[in-house]
Design a protein around this motif. Structure first.
Motif, PDB file in Angstrom:
ATOM      1  N   LEU A   1       0.832  -1.209   0.000  1.00 25.23           N
ATOM      2  CA  LEU A   1       0.000   0.000   0.000  1.00 25.23           C
ATOM      3  C   LEU A   1       0.865   1.256   0.000  1.00 25.23           C
ATOM      4  O   LEU A   1       0.614   2.194  -0.754  1.00 25.23           O
ATOM      5  N   LEU A   2       1.872   1.266   0.847  1.00 28.84           N
ATOM      6  CA  LEU A   2       2.728   2.451   0.931  1.00 28.84           C
ATOM      7  C   LEU A   2       3.557   2.646  -0.333  1.00 28.84           C
ATOM      8  O   LEU A   2       3.790   3.777  -0.755  1.00 28.84           O
ATOM      9  N   ASP A   3       3.991   1.554  -0.929  1.00 22.32           N
ATOM     10  CA  ASP A   3       4.771   1.665  -2.165  1.00 22.32           C
ATOM     11  C   ASP A   3       3.944   2.247  -3.307  1.00 22.32           C
ATOM     12  O   ASP A   3       4.486   2.889  -4.203  1.00 22.32           O
ATOM     13  N   SER A   4       2.627   2.033  -3.267  1.00 23.74           N
ATOM     14  CA  SER A   4       1.773   2.523  -4.355  1.00 23.74           C
ATOM     15  C   SER A   4       1.094   3.850  -4.020  1.00 23.74           C
ATOM     16  O   SER A   4       0.302   4.358  -4.800  1.00 23.74           O
ATOM     17  N   LEU A   5       1.426   4.412  -2.889  1.00 20.78           N
ATOM     18  CA  LEU A   5       0.810   5.660  -2.441  1.00 20.78           C
ATOM     19  C   LEU A   5       1.283   6.828  -3.299  1.00 20.78           C
ATOM     20  O   LEU A   5       2.477   7.009  -3.512  1.00 20.78           O
ATOM     21  N   GLY A   6       0.343   7.622  -3.772  1.00 17.60           N
ATOM     22  CA  GLY A   6       0.671   8.798  -4.583  1.00 17.60           C
ATOM     23  C   GLY A   6       0.607  10.061  -3.748  1.00 17.60           C
ATOM     24  O   GLY A   6       0.048  10.082  -2.653  1.00 17.60           O
ATOM     25  N   GLU A   7       1.156  11.119  -4.299  1.00 17.87           N
ATOM     26  CA  GLU A   7       1.205  12.402  -3.593  1.00 17.87           C
ATOM     27  C   GLU A   7      -0.189  12.921  -3.233  1.00 17.87           C
ATOM     28  O   GLU A   7      -0.387  13.497  -2.184  1.00 17.87           O
ATOM     29  N   HIS A   8      -1.154  12.751  -4.113  1.00 13.88           N
ATOM     30  CA  HIS A   8      -2.487  13.319  -3.891  1.00 13.88           C
ATOM     31  C   HIS A   8      -3.534  12.221  -3.724  1.00 13.88           C
ATOM     32  O   HIS A   8      -4.692  12.405  -4.069  1.00 13.88           O
ATOM     33  N   ASP A   9      -3.130  11.105  -3.196  1.00 11.13           N
ATOM     34  CA  ASP A   9      -4.010   9.954  -3.031  1.00 11.13           C
ATOM     35  C   ASP A   9      -4.621  10.001  -1.633  1.00 11.13           C
ATOM     36  O   ASP A   9      -3.918   9.886  -0.642  1.00 11.13           O
ATOM     37  N   SER A  10      -5.920  10.178  -1.553  1.00 13.31           N
ATOM     38  CA  SER A  10      -6.553  10.266  -0.234  1.00 13.31           C
ATOM     39  C   SER A  10      -7.117   8.931   0.235  1.00 13.31           C
ATOM     40  O   SER A  10      -7.321   8.735   1.425  1.00 13.31           O
ATOM     41  N   ALA A  11      -7.372   8.006  -0.672  1.00 16.44           N
ATOM     42  CA  ALA A  11      -7.953   6.722  -0.274  1.00 16.44           C
ATOM     43  C   ALA A  11      -6.898   5.786   0.303  1.00 16.44           C
ATOM     44  O   ALA A  11      -7.111   5.153   1.330  1.00 16.44           O
ATOM     45  N   ARG A  12      -5.769   5.685  -0.341  1.00 13.91           N
ATOM     46  CA  ARG A  12      -4.722   4.753   0.099  1.00 13.91           C
ATOM     47  C   ARG A  12      -4.243   5.016   1.530  1.00 13.91           C
ATOM     48  O   ARG A  12      -4.061   4.066   2.273  1.00 13.91           O
ATOM     49  N   PRO A  13      -4.012   6.263   1.929  1.00 12.41           N
ATOM     50  CA  PRO A  13      -3.570   6.470   3.312  1.00 12.41           C
ATOM     51  C   PRO A  13      -4.579   5.938   4.333  1.00 12.41           C
ATOM     52  O   PRO A  13      -4.195   5.442   5.382  1.00 12.41           O
ATOM     53  N   ARG A  14      -5.858   6.005   4.008  1.00  9.43           N
ATOM     54  CA  ARG A  14      -6.862   5.461   4.925  1.00  9.43           C
ATOM     55  C   ARG A  14      -6.764   3.931   4.976  1.00  9.43           C
ATOM     56  O   ARG A  14      -6.944   3.334   6.032  1.00  9.43           O
ATOM     57  N   ASP A  15      -6.448   3.325   3.836  1.00  7.66           N
ATOM     58  CA  ASP A  15      -6.217   1.876   3.820  1.00  7.66           C
ATOM     59  C   ASP A  15      -4.979   1.532   4.650  1.00  7.66           C
ATOM     60  O   ASP A  15      -4.965   0.546   5.388  1.00  7.66           O
ATOM     61  N   VAL A  16      -3.951   2.361   4.504  1.00  8.35           N
ATOM     62  CA  VAL A  16      -2.728   2.168   5.287  1.00  8.35           C
ATOM     63  C   VAL A  16      -3.054   2.282   6.774  1.00  8.35           C
ATOM     64  O   VAL A  16      -2.632   1.451   7.586  1.00  8.35           O
ATOM     65  N   GLN A  17      -3.824   3.294   7.116  1.00 12.26           N
ATOM     66  CA  GLN A  17      -4.189   3.489   8.517  1.00 12.26           C
ATOM     67  C   GLN A  17      -4.985   2.294   9.048  1.00 12.26           C
ATOM     68  O   GLN A  17      -4.753   1.834  10.172  1.00 12.26           O
ATOM     69  N   ALA A  18      -5.876   1.754   8.245  1.00 16.63           N
ATOM     70  CA  ALA A  18      -6.658   0.583   8.667  1.00 16.63           C
ATOM     71  C   ALA A  18      -5.739  -0.624   8.887  1.00 16.63           C
ATOM     72  O   ALA A  18      -5.901  -1.362   9.871  1.00 16.63           O
ATOM     73  N   GLU A  19      -4.783  -0.824   7.995  1.00 17.77           N
ATOM     74  CA  GLU A  19      -3.829  -1.934   8.172  1.00 17.77           C
ATOM     75  C   GLU A  19      -2.992  -1.727   9.434  1.00 17.77           C
ATOM     76  O   GLU A  19      -2.738  -2.667  10.186  1.00 17.77           O
ATOM     77  N   LEU A  20      -2.559  -0.483   9.658  1.00 18.88           N
ATOM     78  CA  LEU A  20      -1.769  -0.191  10.853  1.00 18.88           C
ATOM     79  C   LEU A  20      -2.581  -0.422  12.124  1.00 18.88           C
ATOM     80  O   LEU A  20      -2.050  -0.926  13.118  1.00 18.88           O
ATOM     81  N   ASP A  21      -3.846  -0.052  12.093  1.00 18.15           N
ATOM     82  CA  ASP A  21      -4.704  -0.278  13.260  1.00 18.15           C
ATOM     83  C   ASP A  21      -4.834  -1.776  13.548  1.00 18.15           C
ATOM     84  O   ASP A  21      -4.737  -2.204  14.699  1.00 18.15           O
ATOM     85  N   GLY A  22      -5.041  -2.559  12.494  1.00 22.25           N
ATOM     86  CA  GLY A  22      -5.124  -4.008  12.669  1.00 22.25           C
ATOM     87  C   GLY A  22      -3.812  -4.593  13.164  1.00 22.25           C
ATOM     88  O   GLY A  22      -3.792  -5.453  14.050  1.00 22.25           O
ATOM     89  N   LEU A  23      -2.714  -4.115  12.596  1.00 21.21           N
ATOM     90  CA  LEU A  23      -1.397  -4.578  13.017  1.00 21.21           C
ATOM     91  C   LEU A  23      -1.149  -4.234  14.482  1.00 21.21           C
ATOM     92  O   LEU A  23      -0.665  -5.077  15.251  1.00 21.21           O
ATOM     93  N   ALA A  24      -1.485  -3.020  14.873  1.00 19.25           N
ATOM     94  CA  ALA A  24      -1.268  -2.599  16.262  1.00 19.25           C
ATOM     95  C   ALA A  24      -2.055  -3.478  17.229  1.00 19.25           C
ATOM     96  O   ALA A  24      -1.529  -3.895  18.267  1.00 19.25           O
ATOM     97  N   ALA A  25      -3.291  -3.772  16.892  1.00 19.74           N
ATOM     98  CA  ALA A  25      -4.115  -4.613  17.772  1.00 19.74           C
ATOM     99  C   ALA A  25      -3.536  -6.023  17.875  1.00 19.74           C
ATOM    100  O   ALA A  25      -3.422  -6.579  18.975  1.00 19.74           O
ATOM    101  N   LEU A  26      -3.153  -6.592  16.740  1.00 16.68           N
ATOM    102  CA  LEU A  26      -2.592  -7.944  16.757  1.00 16.68           C
ATOM    103  C   LEU A  26      -1.246  -7.974  17.472  1.00 16.68           C
ATOM    104  O   LEU A  26      -0.979  -8.873  18.275  1.00 16.68           O
ATOM    105  N   MET A  27      -0.397  -6.991  17.192  1.00 14.29           N
ATOM    106  CA  MET A  27       0.910  -6.951  17.859  1.00 14.29           C
ATOM    107  C   MET A  27       0.753  -6.850  19.369  1.00 14.29           C
ATOM    108  O   MET A  27       1.458  -7.532  20.114  1.00 14.29           O
ATOM    109  N   GLU A  28      -0.148  -6.004  19.824  1.00  8.03           N
ATOM    110  CA  GLU A  28      -0.323  -5.837  21.267  1.00  8.03           C
ATOM    111  C   GLU A  28      -0.781  -7.141  21.907  1.00  8.03           C
ATOM    112  O   GLU A  28      -0.250  -7.565  22.931  1.00  8.03           O
ATOM    113  N   SER A  29      -1.752  -7.775  21.293  1.00 10.49           N
ATOM    114  CA  SER A  29      -2.241  -9.053  21.808  1.00 10.49           C
ATOM    115  C   SER A  29      -1.128 -10.102  21.789  1.00 10.49           C
ATOM    116  O   SER A  29      -0.914 -10.826  22.764  1.00 10.49           O
ATOM    117  N   HIS A  30      -0.414 -10.168  20.683  1.00 13.77           N
ATOM    118  CA  HIS A  30       0.668 -11.138  20.516  1.00 13.77           C
ATOM    119  C   HIS A  30       1.782 -10.898  21.535  1.00 13.77           C
ATOM    120  O   HIS A  30       2.233 -11.831  22.207  1.00 13.77           O
TER     121      HIS A  30
END
Length: 192
Positions: A121-150
């Motif tokens: 997602l980050l590799d394909s992120l463009g300068e004026h891309d507003s949708a991808r950063p939200r996808d990145v944020q969603a992945e980070l939120d999921g990662l943070a929850a799983l990492m904390e539990s793990h």
């Protein structure tokens, strides 16, 4: 062999007096907790960079990708080291931990998949891309929850046993998965 939970609960050989464990070995459980704390901080920094990007305050997509690569590499190196070095040693010396270790290994695979998606997602992120950063944020939120539990589960289940391992050479040079930063992680991950 029962997994020790404190130094006083370690099994003692019959007719032998208790010998205090080597402090360097005892510290391995603490080092695991410390590297987890460092990885949590690194993830928080990456999440902050993504939030700043979403708000238009900073972080070019290329910088986000580089930060993610450094973080993802550090986390992958940590988990790969656990899977290749720590978990086999723990399974051998504490066979009752095998189901826990299998569960932790499964978590590592799931986290690895999230890291790949995140980097893509980050590799394909463009300068004026507003949708991808939200996808990145969603992945980070999921990662943070799983990492904390793990991390919490791993610390609770194996930190004491890790400190009780008797692995030749570890006292002189702790394995890489117990180190918070390395030159491979890049400047961003080691100084962020």
């Amino acid at each position: 062999m029962e997994v020790p939970t404190t130094p006083d609960e370690r099994p003692k050989a019959p007719h032998q007096r208790f010998v205090a464990p080597d402090e360097r070995l005892e510290a391995f459980g603490n080092q695991l907790i410390n590297v987890h704390a460092w990885l949590r901080e690194e993830l928080a920094g990456l999440r902050g960079d993504v939030e700043a990007h979403l708000a238009g305050r900073s972080s070019q997509p290329r910088e986000l990708s580089a930060h993610c690569l450094a973080f993802c590499s550090a986390l992958e190196r940590h988990h790969t080291g656990e899977d290749a070095v720590a978990f086999p040693a723990l399974a051998e010396q504490f066979p009752q931990l095998r189901p826990v270790l299998q569960e932790l290994t499964r978590d590592h695979r799931i986290i690895s998949d999230i890291l790949r998606r995140l980097q893509n997602l980050l590799d394909s992120l463009g300068e004026h891309d507003s949708a991808r950063p939200r996808d990145v944020q969603a992945e980070l939120d999921g990662l943070a929850a799983l990492m904390e539990s793990h991390f919490t589960y791993e610390e609770r289940k194996i930190a004491a046993a890790l400190g009780a391992l008797d692995i030749p050479g570890w006292g002189d040079a702790p394995p890489a998965f117990l180190l918070a930063a390395s030159t491979d992680a890049g400047d961003h991950a080691s100084h962020h």
